[in-house]
Design an enzyme around this catalytic site. Sequence first.
Site, short mmCIF file in Angstrom:
data_model
loop_
_atom_site.label_atom_id
_atom_site.label_comp_id
_atom_site.label_asym_id
_atom_site.label_seq_id
_atom_site.Cartn_x
_atom_site.Cartn_y
_atom_site.Cartn_z
CD GLU A 1 -3.02 0.91 2.21
OE1 GLU A 1 -3.78 -0.04 1.89
OE2 GLU A 1 -3.21 1.62 3.19
CE1 TYR B 1 -10.30 9.98 -3.98
CE2 TYR B 1 -11.16 10.97 -1.97
CZ TYR B 1 -11.07 10.94 -3.35
OH TYR B 1 -11.75 11.86 -4.11
CG ASP C 1 -11.25 7.78 9.73
OD1 ASP C 1 -12.07 6.97 10.20
OD2 ASP C 1 -10.04 7.57 9.61
CB ALA D 1 -18.54 1.86 2.77
CE1 TYR E 1 -12.20 -0.20 10.00
CE2 TYR E 1 -14.22 -0.98 8.96
CZ TYR E 1 -13.18 -0.07 9.02
OH TYR E 1 -13.10 0.94 8.10
CG HIS F 1 -15.85 1.37 12.28
ND1 HIS F 1 -16.42 2.50 12.84
CD2 HIS F 1 -15.03 1.81 11.30
CE1 HIS F 1 -15.95 3.58 12.20
NE2 HIS F 1 -15.10 3.18 11.26
CE LYS G 1 -18.22 -2.21 4.92
NZ LYS G 1 -17.12 -1.30 5.33
CD GLN H 1 5.42 2.73 11.76
OE1 GLN H 1 6.54 2.27 11.93
NE2 GLN H 1 4.56 2.20 10.92
CE LYS I 1 7.97 3.95 7.28
NZ LYS I 1 7.42 3.35 8.49
#
Length: 293
Positions: A17, A49, A109, A127, A147, A151, A167, A214, A274
């Site tokens: 990603e 996004y 979010d 969604a 999740y 969530h 969904k 992180q 990375k």
Amino acid sequence: MRILDTVRSTDLSLSFEVFPPKTDATFEEVLKATEEIAALKPSFISVTYGAGGKGGKYTLEIARTLQNTDGVETLAHLTCVGAGKEDISSYLQTLKAAGIRNIMALRGDLPEGMTPEDMKNSPYPHASDLIREIRKAGDFCIGAACYPEVHPESSVQAEDLRYLKEKVDAGADFLTTQMFFDNNLLYNFLYKLRETGVTVPVVPGIMPITKANQVKRALKLSGSFMPRRFTSLVDKFGSSPEAMQRAGIIYACDQIIDLYANGIRHVHVYTMNKPDVAAAIQNHLSGMLGRTF
Ligand code: FAD
């Protein structure tokens, strides 16, 4: 190619990603990191996004480069919070024209101060509403988020699972999980999800934590449970950047190997722009499994 076919792979495969820059100033830097990740030839690369619906243009530019110049299958994320019907419709047309056929459909979010109640008047409160729109717009392969640890806006898991099924019924072809650091949470979630009748592939999302700072951010984003085994590792190695990077990669690979041993065949790695981390994960797994990625 439809990412649905990739995530149904018969041997372990990996996807990575990247996230777009917030401003023009860092665009070239992000693009360079993306191209280095693309050179590792993962099964596909997802491009997030910008939070709050900002940054769609960068997502598009990066996804277009990956798909058409680097020749790597691309999954473009799209959020609907704050978006109107026109915005979504024209964005979908642009994706189609760019040859991008795979979309991760998300609500996104909520911006600071906004509540789920405020979303009720939006054309796409959830969604699932966006997924229905994408389905109508053409032949896209659609992913959606799930999740394992529930969530943060849901009070109980049963409710979260009911909406997750909505969904899939709306047209999601596969699901990708939020990060988690204890694989048992995923296995428990899968049992419960399959009981609801959802059969689409679930792709575990693994986040290699390579810097001590992180941890706080990952916790804030995901609310994930951090097992003692993981926190001890941060306590021991967190003050040495090289040692922490190595320890975080080994922990992530350990999770991936356990998933593989338990029947999972595709894993999505949150590589966060990375290339060195993406390459180290591939090399470590190659060493453990005796094959190249
Ligand atoms: P939804 O599916 O709409 O769910 C949000 C909440 O509403 C949940 O509690 C759910 O149970 C509930 N709900 C769902 N449907 C209904 C309904 N019909 N009625 C009442 N309640 C309902 N964010 C970004 O900004 N950009 C990204 O690129 C991005 N990529 C992500 C990728 C993955 C794999 C994951 C796991 C998350 C990602 N996120 C991203 C974060 C995500 O946008 C947030 O977690 C957001 O809060 C929820 O998005 P969602 O699509 O899961 O929303």
